[in-house]
Design a protein around this motif. Structure first.
Motif, PDB file in Angstrom:
ATOM      1  N   HIS A   1       8.778  21.103  14.752  1.00  0.00           N
ATOM      2  CA  HIS A   1       8.315  21.389  13.394  1.00  0.00           C
ATOM      3  C   HIS A   1       6.916  22.006  13.475  1.00  0.00           C
ATOM      4  O   HIS A   1       6.044  21.488  14.178  1.00  0.00           O
ATOM      5  N   PRO A   2       6.665  23.122  12.785  1.00  0.00           N
ATOM      6  CA  PRO A   2       5.373  23.810  12.906  1.00  0.00           C
ATOM      7  C   PRO A   2       4.184  23.002  12.387  1.00  0.00           C
ATOM      8  O   PRO A   2       3.044  23.329  12.704  1.00  0.00           O
ATOM      9  N   ASP A   3       4.431  21.947  11.622  1.00  0.00           N
ATOM     10  CA  ASP A   3       3.333  21.104  11.145  1.00  0.00           C
ATOM     11  C   ASP A   3       2.934  20.039  12.161  1.00  0.00           C
ATOM     12  O   ASP A   3       1.998  19.282  11.924  1.00  0.00           O
ATOM     13  N   HIS A   4       3.652  19.967  13.284  1.00  0.00           N
ATOM     14  CA  HIS A   4       3.366  19.003  14.345  1.00  0.00           C
ATOM     15  C   HIS A   4       2.911  19.745  15.594  1.00  0.00           C
ATOM     16  O   HIS A   4       3.123  20.947  15.717  1.00  0.00           O
ATOM     17  N   LYS A   5       2.318  19.039  16.521  1.00  0.00           N
ATOM     18  CA  LYS A   5       1.793  19.674  17.727  1.00  0.00           C
ATOM     19  C   LYS A   5       2.922  19.992  18.712  1.00  0.00           C
ATOM     20  O   LYS A   5       3.642  19.105  19.157  1.00  0.00           O
ATOM     21  N   ALA A   6       3.057  21.283  19.055  1.00  0.00           N
ATOM     22  CA  ALA A   6       4.098  21.729  19.984  1.00  0.00           C
ATOM     23  C   ALA A   6       3.933  21.058  21.331  1.00  0.00           C
ATOM     24  O   ALA A   6       2.837  20.945  21.858  1.00  0.00           O
ATOM     25  N   GLY A   7       5.050  20.597  21.891  1.00  0.00           N
ATOM     26  CA  GLY A   7       5.032  19.961  23.198  1.00  0.00           C
ATOM     27  C   GLY A   7       4.727  18.477  23.161  1.00  0.00           C
ATOM     28  O   GLY A   7       4.854  17.794  24.163  1.00  0.00           O
ATOM     29  N   GLU A   8       4.324  17.966  21.984  1.00  0.00           N
ATOM     30  CA  GLU A   8       3.984  16.548  21.881  1.00  0.00           C
ATOM     31  C   GLU A   8       4.802  15.817  20.827  1.00  0.00           C
ATOM     32  O   GLU A   8       4.726  14.601  20.741  1.00  0.00           O
ATOM     33  N   THR A   9       5.564  16.530  20.026  1.00  0.00           N
ATOM     34  CA  THR A   9       6.309  15.897  18.933  1.00  0.00           C
ATOM     35  C   THR A   9       7.784  15.766  19.285  1.00  0.00           C
ATOM     36  O   THR A   9       8.290  16.484  20.145  1.00  0.00           O
TER      37      THR A   9
END
Length: 78
Positions: free
Chosen positions: A42-50
């Motif tokens: 989801h673009p509102d979350h941190k890529a690679g960590e969500t």
């Protein structure tokens, strides 16, 4: 000043689970060929960590809302 495009992690599902394809910006993710059954973080979350993933079609809606245009880029987009 140019606005940064949100980063997303792209994954495909296999029998063994999710396999990461990489981290890319939303424009790159939307330019992926239609025959790849991928999901993106989801673009509102941190890529690679969500662990929150959405279909690419839903990413189109987020991108359209942020820039005012809709639709995936054609497969021959450069």
């Amino acid at each position: 000043m140019q606005k940064n495009k949100p980063l997303v992690e792209v994954v495909v599902s296999t029998a063994e689970g999710k396999v990461p394809m990489g981290i890319m910006n939303t424009e790159q993710a939307l330019a992926l060929p239609d025959d790849i059954d991928a999901k993106v973080s989801h673009p509102d979350h941190k890529a690679g960590e969500t662990d929150v993933y959405i279909p690419i079609e839903e990413l189109e809606q987020h991108a359209a809302a942020s820039v005012g245009s809709a639709g995936r880029k054609p497969n021959n987009y450069k």
